[in-house]
Design an enzyme around this catalytic site. Structure first.
Site, short mmCIF file in Angstrom:
data_model
loop_
_atom_site.label_atom_id
_atom_site.label_comp_id
_atom_site.label_asym_id
_atom_site.label_seq_id
_atom_site.Cartn_x
_atom_site.Cartn_y
_atom_site.Cartn_z
CG ASN A 50 -1.73 1.23 1.38
OD1 ASN A 50 -1.84 2.02 0.44
ND2 ASN A 50 -2.32 1.44 2.54
CD1 TRP A 51 3.39 0.89 -2.82
CD2 TRP A 51 3.52 2.05 -4.75
NE1 TRP A 51 4.09 0.13 -3.71
CE2 TRP A 51 4.19 0.80 -4.91
CE3 TRP A 51 3.48 2.94 -5.82
CZ2 TRP A 51 4.81 0.44 -6.11
CZ3 TRP A 51 4.09 2.57 -7.01
CH2 TRP A 51 4.75 1.34 -7.16
CE LYS A 52 0.23 3.41 4.76
NZ LYS A 52 0.11 3.56 6.18
CG HIS A 101 -5.86 1.65 4.99
ND1 HIS A 101 -5.39 2.65 5.82
CD2 HIS A 101 -4.83 0.78 4.82
CE1 HIS A 101 -4.14 2.38 6.13
NE2 HIS A 101 -3.77 1.25 5.53
CD GLU A 156 -2.94 5.36 6.58
OE1 GLU A 156 -2.92 5.37 5.34
OE2 GLU A 156 -2.04 4.83 7.28
CD GLU A 171 -3.67 -2.79 7.29
OE1 GLU A 171 -2.51 -2.87 6.94
OE2 GLU A 171 -4.44 -1.91 6.89
N GLY A 210 2.23 2.29 10.61
CA GLY A 210 3.13 3.42 10.42
C GLY A 210 3.84 3.85 11.69
CB SER A 261 5.19 -1.64 11.92
OG SER A 261 4.69 -0.32 12.10
N GLY A 271 2.79 -1.09 4.35
CA GLY A 271 2.82 0.33 4.00
C GLY A 271 4.26 0.76 3.77
N GLY A 272 4.89 1.29 4.83
CA GLY A 272 6.24 1.86 4.73
C GLY A 272 7.24 0.98 3.99
#
Ligand code: PEP
Length: 257
Positions: A11-13, A100, A102, A172, A178, A218, A239-240
């Site tokens: 997930n590149w956000k 998600h 976010e 998640e 993150g 993470s 993500g990251g």
């Protein structure tokens, strides 16, 4: 052990630009090598770069699937700023994220809207990654399983058994996304097993056993193998660490076994 095929999503956000999206795609393809034959791998770039990423994947003949981070409910019309399932499909997208954290926490999407997006995704013939997970306050209040159960039941309301093979659930924990904090393998396994028991109640043992439940929060090269080794953890939503081709490749390698 199970015979569920591992699933790893990146997930590149709201990251990358036209140039770095293409470079990252090339790096990911190279880092993954032929492991995509043993793992379902998807990347979820921002909307403006879907075509760029899709073109690189095609050019490299890669089995990595192009995903989208969100969609809106109508096929077209007066919905300024929104993107439809039809448009995504036209761009070569298969899986779409729903719920998600976010979008739940920052944009304010409630379970009902998440469910409408899940249903719209599936009705349009696309695949869905439904994200669920508790906040830190909910965890501290001992509500982890209750929150996950509510989000799974609400998110899958009116999703038919025939549609379930196109659904992946991502557990998640919001406090782990993150933040560099990761659920312990035991805690994550426990949450996944409880989610699977909710799926059993909704769809029966066979479909529950066949549904991939992946962990997000993470996940990185150093902890992926131990998490994915748990019997009910079928991969990860990253993500990251998905923004570095080599790291993402190592996570896929951990899933490939
Ligand atoms: C995510 O965005 O779904 C996620 C798990 O992010 P991170 O890996 O950075 O915690």
């Amino acid at each position: 052990m199970t015979d569920r095929r591992p699933y790893i999503g990146g997930n590149w956000k709201m990251n990358t630009n036209r140039e770095t999206a293409a470079t990252l795609t090339r790096d990911v393809v190279e880092a993954i090598g032929d492991r995509a034959s043993r793992v379902d791998v998807a990347v979820f770039p921002p909307f403006p770069y879907l075509l760029t990423v899709g073109a690189v994947l095609r050019e490299r003949n890669s089995p990595i699937t192009l995903g989208a981070q969100d969609l809106w409910l109508n096929p077209d019309g007066a919905f300024t700023g929104e993107v439809s399932a039809e448009m995504l499909e036209d761009c070569g997208v298969r899986p779409v994220l729903a719920g998600h954290s976010e979008r739940r926490q920052v944009i304010g999407e409630a379970d009902e809207l998440v469910n409408l997006k899940v249903r719209r995704t599936l009705e349009a013939g696309l695949d869905c990654v439904l994200c669920v997970g508790e906040t830190l306050e909910q965890r501290d209040a001992g509500e982890t399983d209750k929150v996950n159960e509510r989000q799974v039941r609400a998110g899958l309301a009116e999703v038919t058994p025939a549609q379930m093979p196109r659904v992946v659930i991502a557990y998640e924990p919001v406090w782990a996304i993150g933040t560099g904090k990761t659920a312990t393998p035991d805690d994550a396994q426990d949450a996944h097993a409880k989610i699977r028991s909710v799926l059993t109640d909704l769809y029966g043992q066979h479909l529950a056993d066949a549904t991939r439940i992946i962990y997000g929060g993470s996940m990185k090269p150093g902890n992926a193998a131990e998490l994915i080794a748990q019997p009910d953890i079928d991969g990860g939503l990253i993500g990251g660490a998905s923004l570095k081709g080599a790291d993402f490749g190592q996570i896929v390698a951990a899933a490939a076994g």
